[in-house]
Scaffold this motif. Structure first.
Motif, PDB file in Angstrom:
ATOM      1  N   ALA A   1      29.490  34.115  43.506  1.00  0.00           N
ATOM      2  CA  ALA A   1      29.655  34.930  42.405  1.00  0.00           C
ATOM      3  C   ALA A   1      28.632  34.940  41.470  1.00  0.00           C
ATOM      4  CB  ALA A   1      30.940  34.692  41.693  1.00  0.00           C
TER       5      ALA A   1
ATOM      6  N   GLU B   1      27.669  36.541  38.641  1.00  0.00           N
ATOM      7  CA  GLU B   1      28.047  36.532  37.287  1.00  0.00           C
ATOM      8  C   GLU B   1      28.412  35.410  36.810  1.00  0.00           C
ATOM      9  OE1 GLU B   1      29.506  40.193  34.685  1.00  0.00           O
ATOM     10  OE2 GLU B   1      30.913  39.356  35.989  1.00  0.00           O
ATOM     11  N   TYR B   2      29.509  34.671  37.684  1.00  0.00           N
ATOM     12  CA  TYR B   2      30.144  33.557  37.097  1.00  0.00           C
ATOM     13  C   TYR B   2      28.976  32.313  37.111  1.00  0.00           C
ATOM     14  CZ  TYR B   2      33.390  29.455  38.249  1.00  0.00           C
ATOM     15  OH  TYR B   2      33.759  28.208  38.416  1.00  0.00           O
TER      16      TYR B   2
ATOM     17  N   ARG C   1      32.569  40.787  29.174  1.00  0.00           N
ATOM     18  CA  ARG C   1      32.454  41.750  30.022  1.00  0.00           C
ATOM     19  C   ARG C   1      33.389  41.624  31.122  1.00  0.00           C
ATOM     20  NH1 ARG C   1      26.787  41.330  29.051  1.00  0.00           N
ATOM     21  NH2 ARG C   1      26.595  40.145  31.038  1.00  0.00           N
ATOM     22  N   ALA C   2      33.211  40.413  31.563  1.00  0.00           N
ATOM     23  CA  ALA C   2      34.329  40.139  32.920  1.00  0.00           C
ATOM     24  C   ALA C   2      35.857  40.321  32.196  1.00  0.00           C
ATOM     25  CB  ALA C   2      34.206  38.474  33.124  1.00  0.00           C
TER      26      ALA C   2
ATOM     27  N   ARG D   1      36.816  43.850  32.347  1.00  0.00           N
ATOM     28  CA  ARG D   1      37.022  44.529  33.828  1.00  0.00           C
ATOM     29  C   ARG D   1      37.875  43.705  34.670  1.00  0.00           C
ATOM     30  NH1 ARG D   1      33.539  42.105  36.575  1.00  0.00           N
ATOM     31  NH2 ARG D   1      31.530  41.783  36.335  1.00  0.00           N
TER      32      ARG D   1
ATOM     33  N   ALA E   1      37.376  40.914  36.190  1.00  0.00           N
ATOM     34  CA  ALA E   1      36.550  40.270  37.189  1.00  0.00           C
ATOM     35  C   ALA E   1      37.260  39.139  37.749  1.00  0.00           C
ATOM     36  CB  ALA E   1      35.331  39.656  36.670  1.00  0.00           C
ATOM     37  N   SER E   2      37.265  39.345  39.098  1.00  0.00           N
ATOM     38  CA  SER E   2      37.909  38.371  40.005  1.00  0.00           C
ATOM     39  C   SER E   2      37.450  36.835  39.666  1.00  0.00           C
ATOM     40  CB  SER E   2      37.742  38.708  41.414  1.00  0.00           C
ATOM     41  OG  SER E   2      36.340  38.702  41.708  1.00  0.00           O
ATOM     42  N   TRP E   3      36.210  36.733  39.158  1.00  0.00           N
ATOM     43  CA  TRP E   3      35.895  35.164  39.146  1.00  0.00           C
ATOM     44  C   TRP E   3      36.551  34.468  38.140  1.00  0.00           C
ATOM     45  CZ3 TRP E   3      33.606  33.822  34.601  1.00  0.00           C
ATOM     46  CH2 TRP E   3      32.821  34.745  33.946  1.00  0.00           C
TER      47      TRP E   3
END
Length: 108
Positions: free
Chosen positions: A19, A21-22, A49-50, A53, A55-57
């Protein structure tokens, strides 16, 4: 480091574990512990941002933080990185290494 990532297969890591982004969030949070405000701001922007939305991370970060015995929540990494106390920052850095290893699928 936080902006240039190899592909998952280059790292020998399963796609579902990789991931970027993570990983960037973790790298910027670590840079923040070196008293670098721009790094702190980048980490915060990624985290916002995560969250926006879902985010799954984010769930993975929470799991990794708990497994690495990070005393805060994943979203508190930037605040923890900015601690005035030298020993607290050193503890944060050691914990971040454990989290980073988990996040990138490395053993250890």
């Amino acid at each position: 480091m936080a902006t240039m990532f190899p592909e998952a297969d280059e790292m020998g890591v399963a796609d579902k574990l990789w991931a970027p982004e993570y990983i960037a969030y973790l790298a910027f949070a670590m840079g923040c512990s070196d008293d670098m405000p721009a790094q702190c701001n980048e980490a915060l922007a990624i985290q916002r941002r995560a969250v926006a939305r879902s985010a799954s991370w984010l769930a993975r970060c929470a799991e990794d933080a708990e497994a690495a015995q990070f005393r805060e929540k994943c979203e508190d990494m930037v605040r923890a990185a900015s601690a005035d106390d030298y020993d607290a920052r050193q503890t944060f850095r050691r914990t971040m290494v454990r989290i980073f290893r988990r996040a990138t699928g490395y053993p250890g």
